[in-house]
Design a protein around this motif. Structure first.
Motif, PDB file in Angstrom:
ATOM      1  N   ARG A  59      -7.530 -15.725 -13.132  1.00  0.00           N
ATOM      2  CA  ARG A  59      -6.940 -16.205 -14.218  1.00  0.00           C
ATOM      3  C   ARG A  59      -5.763 -17.079 -14.057  1.00  0.00           C
ATOM      4  NH1 ARG A  59      -7.613 -10.578 -14.576  1.00  0.00           N
ATOM      5  NH2 ARG A  59      -5.345 -10.098 -14.181  1.00  0.00           N
ATOM      6  N   ARG A  60      -5.041 -16.891 -12.795  1.00  0.00           N
ATOM      7  CA  ARG A  60      -3.847 -17.629 -12.402  1.00  0.00           C
ATOM      8  C   ARG A  60      -4.101 -18.959 -11.978  1.00  0.00           C
ATOM      9  NH1 ARG A  60      -2.609 -13.266  -8.637  1.00  0.00           N
ATOM     10  NH2 ARG A  60      -0.680 -13.382  -9.794  1.00  0.00           N
ATOM     11  N   THR A  61      -3.402 -20.128 -12.099  1.00  0.00           N
ATOM     12  CA  THR A  61      -3.564 -21.544 -11.427  1.00  0.00           C
ATOM     13  C   THR A  61      -3.435 -21.450  -9.968  1.00  0.00           C
ATOM     14  OG1 THR A  61      -1.469 -22.207 -11.961  1.00  0.00           O
ATOM     15  CG2 THR A  61      -3.070 -22.263 -13.772  1.00  0.00           C
ATOM     16  N   VAL A  62      -3.795 -22.394  -9.324  1.00  0.00           N
ATOM     17  CA  VAL A  62      -3.593 -22.713  -7.994  1.00  0.00           C
ATOM     18  C   VAL A  62      -1.931 -22.786  -7.726  1.00  0.00           C
ATOM     19  CG1 VAL A  62      -3.801 -23.861  -5.971  1.00  0.00           C
ATOM     20  CG2 VAL A  62      -5.670 -23.797  -7.222  1.00  0.00           C
ATOM     21  N   ALA A  63      -1.307 -23.594  -8.702  1.00  0.00           N
ATOM     22  CA  ALA A  63       0.242 -23.812  -8.499  1.00  0.00           C
ATOM     23  C   ALA A  63       0.881 -22.485  -8.822  1.00  0.00           C
ATOM     24  CB  ALA A  63       0.762 -24.623  -9.480  1.00  0.00           C
ATOM     25  N   GLU A  64       0.344 -21.422  -9.553  1.00  0.00           N
ATOM     26  CA  GLU A  64       1.162 -20.122  -9.686  1.00  0.00           C
ATOM     27  C   GLU A  64       0.737 -19.452  -8.533  1.00  0.00           C
ATOM     28  OE1 GLU A  64       0.575 -19.691 -14.776  1.00  0.00           O
ATOM     29  OE2 GLU A  64      -0.897 -18.800 -13.244  1.00  0.00           O
ATOM     30  N   LEU A  65      -0.495 -19.491  -7.793  1.00  0.00           N
ATOM     31  CA  LEU A  65      -0.486 -18.670  -6.737  1.00  0.00           C
ATOM     32  C   LEU A  65       0.282 -19.231  -5.288  1.00  0.00           C
ATOM     33  CD1 LEU A  65      -3.856 -17.458  -5.073  1.00  0.00           C
ATOM     34  CD2 LEU A  65      -2.371 -19.089  -3.756  1.00  0.00           C
ATOM     35  N   ILE A  66       0.562 -20.569  -5.382  1.00  0.00           N
ATOM     36  CA  ILE A  66       1.258 -20.955  -4.255  1.00  0.00           C
ATOM     37  C   ILE A  66       2.437 -20.616  -4.348  1.00  0.00           C
ATOM     38  CG2 ILE A  66       2.189 -23.094  -3.489  1.00  0.00           C
ATOM     39  CD1 ILE A  66      -0.595 -24.534  -3.930  1.00  0.00           C
ATOM     40  N   GLU A  67       3.180 -20.600  -5.749  1.00  0.00           N
ATOM     41  CA  GLU A  67       4.689 -20.106  -6.080  1.00  0.00           C
ATOM     42  C   GLU A  67       4.589 -18.492  -5.817  1.00  0.00           C
ATOM     43  OE1 GLU A  67       7.679 -20.074  -9.845  1.00  0.00           O
ATOM     44  OE2 GLU A  67       5.597 -20.861 -10.026  1.00  0.00           O
ATOM     45  N   SER A  68       3.844 -17.813  -6.244  1.00  0.00           N
ATOM     46  CA  SER A  68       3.993 -16.276  -5.740  1.00  0.00           C
ATOM     47  C   SER A  68       3.701 -15.967  -4.276  1.00  0.00           C
ATOM     48  CB  SER A  68       2.751 -15.483  -6.642  1.00  0.00           C
ATOM     49  OG  SER A  68       2.818 -15.742  -7.900  1.00  0.00           O
ATOM     50  N   ALA A  69       2.993 -16.953  -3.362  1.00  0.00           N
ATOM     51  CA  ALA A  69       3.014 -16.690  -2.156  1.00  0.00           C
ATOM     52  C   ALA A  69       4.205 -16.969  -1.537  1.00  0.00           C
ATOM     53  CB  ALA A  69       1.917 -17.434  -1.588  1.00  0.00           C
ATOM     54  N   ALA A  70       4.949 -18.172  -2.010  1.00  0.00           N
ATOM     55  CA  ALA A  70       6.345 -18.550  -1.562  1.00  0.00           C
ATOM     56  C   ALA A  70       7.248 -17.528  -1.582  1.00  0.00           C
ATOM     57  CB  ALA A  70       6.520 -19.800  -2.046  1.00  0.00           C
ATOM     58  N   ARG A  71       7.142 -16.571  -2.731  1.00  0.00           N
ATOM     59  CA  ARG A  71       8.181 -15.478  -2.779  1.00  0.00           C
ATOM     60  C   ARG A  71       7.862 -14.468  -1.883  1.00  0.00           C
ATOM     61  NH1 ARG A  71       7.287 -16.515  -8.787  1.00  0.00           N
ATOM     62  NH2 ARG A  71       5.752 -14.689  -8.797  1.00  0.00           N
ATOM     63  N   ILE A  72       7.023 -14.115  -1.301  1.00  0.00           N
ATOM     64  CA  ILE A  72       6.780 -13.217  -0.356  1.00  0.00           C
ATOM     65  C   ILE A  72       6.549 -13.803   1.253  1.00  0.00           C
ATOM     66  CG2 ILE A  72       5.819 -11.575  -1.686  1.00  0.00           C
ATOM     67  CD1 ILE A  72       2.897 -12.369  -0.834  1.00  0.00           C
ATOM     68  N   GLY A  73       7.300 -14.926   1.360  1.00  0.00           N
ATOM     69  CA  GLY A  73       7.155 -15.708   2.433  1.00  0.00           C
ATOM     70  C   GLY A  73       5.774 -16.443   3.193  1.00  0.00           C
ATOM     71  N   ILE A  74       4.871 -16.800   2.393  1.00  0.00           N
ATOM     72  CA  ILE A  74       3.529 -17.314   2.944  1.00  0.00           C
ATOM     73  C   ILE A  74       3.638 -18.727   2.123  1.00  0.00           C
ATOM     74  CG2 ILE A  74       1.270 -16.901   3.020  1.00  0.00           C
ATOM     75  CD1 ILE A  74       1.574 -14.064   2.047  1.00  0.00           C
ATOM     76  N   PRO A  75       3.985 -19.555   3.181  1.00  0.00           N
ATOM     77  CA  PRO A  75       3.725 -21.008   2.651  1.00  0.00           C
ATOM     78  C   PRO A  75       2.244 -21.417   2.684  1.00  0.00           C
ATOM     79  CG  PRO A  75       5.271 -20.849   4.586  1.00  0.00           C
ATOM     80  CD  PRO A  75       4.752 -19.672   4.463  1.00  0.00           C
ATOM     81  N   VAL A  76       1.773 -21.859   1.380  1.00  0.00           N
ATOM     82  CA  VAL A  76       0.588 -22.199   1.235  1.00  0.00           C
ATOM     83  C   VAL A  76       0.387 -23.531   0.514  1.00  0.00           C
ATOM     84  CG1 VAL A  76      -1.489 -21.718   0.050  1.00  0.00           C
ATOM     85  CG2 VAL A  76      -0.244 -19.975   0.836  1.00  0.00           C
ATOM     86  N   SER A  77      -0.497 -24.434   0.981  1.00  0.00           N
ATOM     87  CA  SER A  77      -0.525 -25.656   0.621  1.00  0.00           C
ATOM     88  C   SER A  77      -2.019 -25.731  -0.321  1.00  0.00           C
ATOM     89  CB  SER A  77      -0.635 -26.928   1.545  1.00  0.00           C
ATOM     90  OG  SER A  77      -1.518 -26.870   2.400  1.00  0.00           O
ATOM     91  N   LEU A  78      -2.179 -26.912  -0.992  1.00  0.00           N
ATOM     92  CA  LEU A  78      -3.316 -27.044  -1.829  1.00  0.00           C
ATOM     93  C   LEU A  78      -4.475 -27.037  -0.721  1.00  0.00           C
ATOM     94  CD1 LEU A  78      -5.267 -27.416  -4.288  1.00  0.00           C
ATOM     95  CD2 LEU A  78      -4.650 -29.914  -4.297  1.00  0.00           C
ATOM     96  N   GLU A  79      -4.521 -27.919   0.229  1.00  0.00           N
ATOM     97  CA  GLU A  79      -5.551 -28.027   1.143  1.00  0.00           C
ATOM     98  C   GLU A  79      -5.931 -26.876   2.034  1.00  0.00           C
ATOM     99  OE1 GLU A  79      -2.877 -29.734   0.898  1.00  0.00           O
ATOM    100  OE2 GLU A  79      -3.543 -31.823   0.071  1.00  0.00           O
TER     101      GLU A  79
END
Length: 599
Positions: A59-79
């Motif tokens: 349901r969530r978008t990739v951008a929302e997932l990347i933002e949620s991951a950053a809040r718990i200290g997991i840097p994630v890029s699209l690639e």
């Protein structure tokens, strides 16, 4: 095969299967065994990979997932996310939404849990961010604060145990790889050719052979990998529960992964193992191990070429003490007296007008004591008099007096009746005789009353009862006046008594103080601290509490040469009104290498 990986940040993330089994790997903190229920084959994943997988709800978008991951200290890029999705697809962990059958609660991938309070969620996210930056002491502080609020949060207890183990290990603790390091596109792209070769007929890939954390390639396994019999060399399955080489679905896994099939994983001891492609060339150093060295060498070259002089922003710390901004309201004694008792617990919040203490006037207290003593004496005297009134002599005297009283009343009634007769001569003679009898009866009645008064103490009893009633009325009046001598709070704030209950006070003496902690003042000591430019209105961070785990934003209101003052808004009274800690201040711009060696 259709690529399941999203191509844009606005794309919807895929859906993770709801029938997976996810369990902690024994004796390997931070690692999970993941597999499909009813299937003995499992794959080992890091905890941060499981966290990202949990966000795949379709349901969530990739951008929302990347933002949620950053809040718990997991840097994630699209690639890197694209590579991770392809890896999950190869494992068979993804599904289509319409293909998901309803499952019982005990069969679902994620066990439902109670919703966390906002402050618990924020503390846990802060702990995760600092832990993944390897700031262990600070992460421990967040978790200790969280467990004081909700000691039953199992996730916090498990993370705190891992942090304690790493702190105890000290320099021997091995750093974990990051999500970007495991799924970086520059590393995975270099593996595509090897993956394609491994999927050719007559060969078995490292993914198909089940190369997972805990199965590092050796010379023997490399030979087996080339000949297509790695599964047999490892006993048909890997230590991590990987896929057998003969399985058709696992044989197609590298092809589904696209550019690279697997990523660096730790072995059973926690040490990151070599990439599966290293089994083909045991002597060749891993690209994943070479690129950090290349970056370090590049940084060193830049520093030698002039990087020493590159200025960067730095921060400094200074001691700070927090206290209420407004002076406390002082509750004073209206006149000489005594504080009877406190009606509010120390530290409790009070509103204006709330009664906080009972005040006593010494004169009223002394008179009340005298009345109590006098009433006690009257009660004892009445008891003695009532016993005397029950004696035989008193009973006879009372009977005689009552008899004569009745005779007098009878004679008076007879005389009144005769007075109404019309025969005057006869009436006069009869009335004269009645008058003589009545006079005699009255005289005898008076003698009986005198004897009764002598023999019975009834008069004394009546007098004592009247006196006692008067004293009780006076006591009620004084107690009402004493009840009115109650002290009320003149302001809202935290109640802090200045004297003990029962203590005597003079007029104007402070009985209690009421502090309002909703606005705090921070006094910052700048002596010996080299700061950058500070100005009123600038926001700074204050840290206090155990391990400096509590943080709060403050606004500078005054800046001097030796100290500065800041204001902290505390409307919910979440922070203590009196605390010491440190202020994080801008230190200006300094050479980069100077900061490195200072850190």
């Amino acid at each position: 095969m259709t690529d399941p990986a999203p191509r844009l940040l606005s794309d919807i993330v895929p859906l993770l299967r709801s029938d997976l089994s996810i369990a902690l790997k024994p004796d390997s903190p931070g690692l999970y065994e993941v597999g499909r229920r009813g299937d003995s084959r499992t794959f080992t994943m890091y905890d941060f990979e499981v966290s990202i997988a949990r966000m795949l709800n379709g349901r969530r978008t990739v951008a929302e997932l990347i933002e949620s991951a950053a809040r718990i200290g997991i840097p994630v890029s699209l690639e890197s996310f694209q590579k991770f999705v392809r890896q999950l697809e190869a494992y068979g962990f993804l599904t289509e939404a319409e293909a998901e059958p309803p499952l019982a609660e005990d069969e679902a991938t994620w066990v439902p849990r109670a919703e966390w309070k906002p402050e618990v969620r924020e503390l846990f996210q802060s702990a995760l961010r600092t832990f993944r930056k390897n700031w262990l002491v600070e992460a421990r502080g967040y978790l200790e604060a969280l467990l004081q609020i909700s000691p039953e949060v199992s996730e916090a207890i498990e993370l705190l145990a891992r942090i304690e183990e790493r702190i105890d290990a000290g320099d021997a603790a091995l750093p974990q790889p990051t999500f970007e390091e495991l799924h970086a596109p520059d590393v995975l792209a270099s593996q595509s050719a090897a993956a394609s070769t491994a999927s050719a007929p007559g060969a078995t890939s490292a993914m198909a052979a089940g190369t997972r954390p805990g199965t590092v390639g050796t010379g023997a396994s490399a030979a087996a990998h080339v000949s297509g019999s790695l599964g047999e060399a490892n006993g048909g399955a890997t230590a991590g529960g990987g896929w057998p080489a003969a399985d058709e679905e696992s044989a197609a896994a590298p092809e589904a992964l696209g550019d690279g099939a697997a990523s660096v994983r730790p072995d059973a001891s926690g040490v990151p193992s070599a990439h599966p492609d290293d089994a083909l060339e045991p002597s060749a150093p891993s690209r994943r191990r070479r690129w950090p060295l290349a970056i370090a060498a590049g940084v060193l070259v830049l520093a030698m070429a002039g990087g020493l002089a590159v200025p960067v922003e730095v921060t400094v710390t200074a001691p700070v003490e927090i206290s209420p901004a407004a002076p406390p309201f002082e509750l004073t004694a209206p006149k000489d007296g005594r504080v009877g008792r406190l009606l509010v617990e120390p530290g409790a919040w009070v509103e204006p007008g709330a009664v906080v203490a009972a005040y006593e006037d010494p004169a009223v207290a002394d008179r009340l004591k005298a009345i109590s003593d006098e009433l006690a004496g009257l009660e004892e005297r009445l008891a003695v008099l009532r016993r005397r009134a029950e004696s035989s002599a008193a009973r006879r005297a009372r009977a005689a007096e009552q008899k004569m009283q009745a005779e007098v009343k009878r004679l008076e009634a007879s005389r009144a009746k005769l007075a109404k007769q019309t025969r005057v001569a006869k009436i006069r003679r009869t009335l004269a005789a009645l008058d003589r009898k009545l006079k005699k009866a009255r005289a005898e009645w008076e003698r009986a009353k005198a004897l009764l008064a002598k023999r019975s103490p009834q008069a004394a009893i009546d007098a004592a009862v009247a006196k006692a009633e008067a004293l009780r009325t006076e006591r009620s009046t004084l107690e009402a006046a004493r009840a009115a001598l109650k002290l009320d709070a003149g302001a809202a704030g935290t109640f802090a008594p200045a004297i003990q209950p029962g203590a005597a006070v003079k007029t104007g003496e402070v009985i209690a103080r009421i502090e309002d902690p909703r606005t705090l003042a921070a006094q910052i000591d700048l002596r010996g601290v080299q700061t950058g430019r500070l100005a009123p209105g600038q926001r700074v961070t204050l840290r206090f509490g155990e391990h400096l785990a509590h943080r709060v934003e403050a606004v500078l209101t005054r800046v001097g040469t030796a100290d500065a003052t800041a204001t902290v808004e505390n409307p919910r009274r979440a922070f203590p009104s009196h605390a010491r800690g440190e202020a994080v201040l801008p230190g200006g711009r300094r050479p980069w290498l100077t900061r490195v060696f200072a850190d």
